[in-house]
Design a protein around this motif. Structure first.
Motif, PDB file in Angstrom:
ATOM      1  N   ASP A 107      -7.973   5.172  -4.531  1.00 52.38           N
ATOM      2  CA  ASP A 107      -7.141   4.058  -4.996  1.00 52.38           C
ATOM      3  C   ASP A 107      -5.659   4.412  -4.916  1.00 52.38           C
ATOM      4  N   GLN A 108      -5.308   5.625  -5.306  1.00 53.40           N
ATOM      5  CA  GLN A 108      -3.914   6.059  -5.253  1.00 53.40           C
ATOM      6  C   GLN A 108      -3.409   6.071  -3.813  1.00 53.40           C
ATOM      7  N   ALA A 109      -4.238   6.532  -2.874  1.00 53.99           N
ATOM      8  CA  ALA A 109      -3.852   6.552  -1.463  1.00 53.99           C
ATOM      9  C   ALA A 109      -3.674   5.121  -0.947  1.00 53.99           C
ATOM     10  N   ARG A 110      -4.570   4.213  -1.350  1.00 58.43           N
ATOM     11  CA  ARG A 110      -4.471   2.813  -0.948  1.00 58.43           C
ATOM     12  C   ARG A 110      -3.178   2.193  -1.492  1.00 58.43           C
ATOM     13  N   ARG A 112      -0.377   3.780  -2.255  1.00 58.23           N
ATOM     14  CA  ARG A 112       0.753   4.345  -1.507  1.00 58.23           C
ATOM     15  C   ARG A 112       0.875   3.686  -0.132  1.00 58.23           C
ATOM     16  N   ARG A 113      -0.258   3.445   0.545  1.00 58.59           N
ATOM     17  CA  ARG A 113      -0.247   2.805   1.858  1.00 58.59           C
ATOM     18  C   ARG A 113       0.297   1.371   1.761  1.00 58.59           C
ATOM     19  N   ILE A 114      -0.147   0.613   0.755  1.00 59.48           N
ATOM     20  CA  ILE A 114       0.326  -0.763   0.575  1.00 59.48           C
ATOM     21  C   ILE A 114       1.811  -0.776   0.238  1.00 59.48           C
ATOM     22  N   GLU A 115       2.259   0.159  -0.600  1.00 59.15           N
ATOM     23  CA  GLU A 115       3.683   0.238  -0.932  1.00 59.15           C
ATOM     24  C   GLU A 115       4.518   0.560   0.304  1.00 59.15           C
ATOM     25  N   ALA A 116       3.996   1.442   1.169  1.00 58.81           N
ATOM     26  CA  ALA A 116       4.721   1.775   2.398  1.00 58.81           C
ATOM     27  C   ALA A 116       4.798   0.555   3.314  1.00 58.81           C
ATOM     28  N   GLU A 117       3.689  -0.196   3.433  1.00 64.25           N
ATOM     29  CA  GLU A 117       3.696  -1.413   4.238  1.00 64.25           C
ATOM     30  C   GLU A 117       4.691  -2.428   3.678  1.00 64.25           C
ATOM     31  N   GLU A 120       8.173  -1.384   4.491  1.00 63.29           N
ATOM     32  CA  GLU A 120       8.446  -1.628   5.906  1.00 63.29           C
ATOM     33  C   GLU A 120       8.733  -3.110   6.144  1.00 63.29           C
TER      34      GLU A 120
END
Length: 128
Positions: A107-110, A112-117, A120
């Protein structure tokens, strides 16, 4: 005479250091293990004697069988120094905890990925 005293002191110091290091934190009283090690290293004789006298947790003496009336039997003492029985966790409980931990990190990785998207997309929107 001095050689015998030195040899006994060396054995006492080494025994105290090994005993301190191999003990669990719950079996050490009054001071943290690191402080006990420093005490034995810098004040060898006093530190070693203090360690064996007051620093370590000794196991409770075993109850001996007595020939008395059952009404006189007493339960083993549970004083403030007595360690509470620790519950052993089953393999299933350990695996469930590990599954929860894996899910948490996924969940934490997901996130972080959504925050990066999102960052961007905001950057691209700001450029236009």
């Amino acid at each position: 005479m001095y050689a015998l005293f030195s040899a006994v002191l060396l054995v006492l110091i080494i025994g105290a250091l090994v005993d301190i290091i191999t003990r669990q934190d719950g079996q050490v009283k009054h001071l943290p293990k690191v402080v006990w090690v420093l005490l034995v290293v810098f004040l060898p004789m006093i530190g070693s004697i203090l360690w064996f006298a007051i620093g370590r947790e000794y196991p409770a003496p075993a109850e001996r069988a007595r020939f008395a009336a059952p009404q006189q039997w007493t339960a083993p003492r549970q004083g403030p120094g007595a360690q509470a029985e620790r519950r052993v966790r089953t393999t299933e409980e350990e695996l469930a905890d590990l599954d929860r931990e894996i899910d948490f990190h996924a969940d934490q990785a997901r996130i972080r990925r959504i925050e990066a998207e999102l960052a961007e997309r905001r950057r691209l929107a700001a450029e236009q």
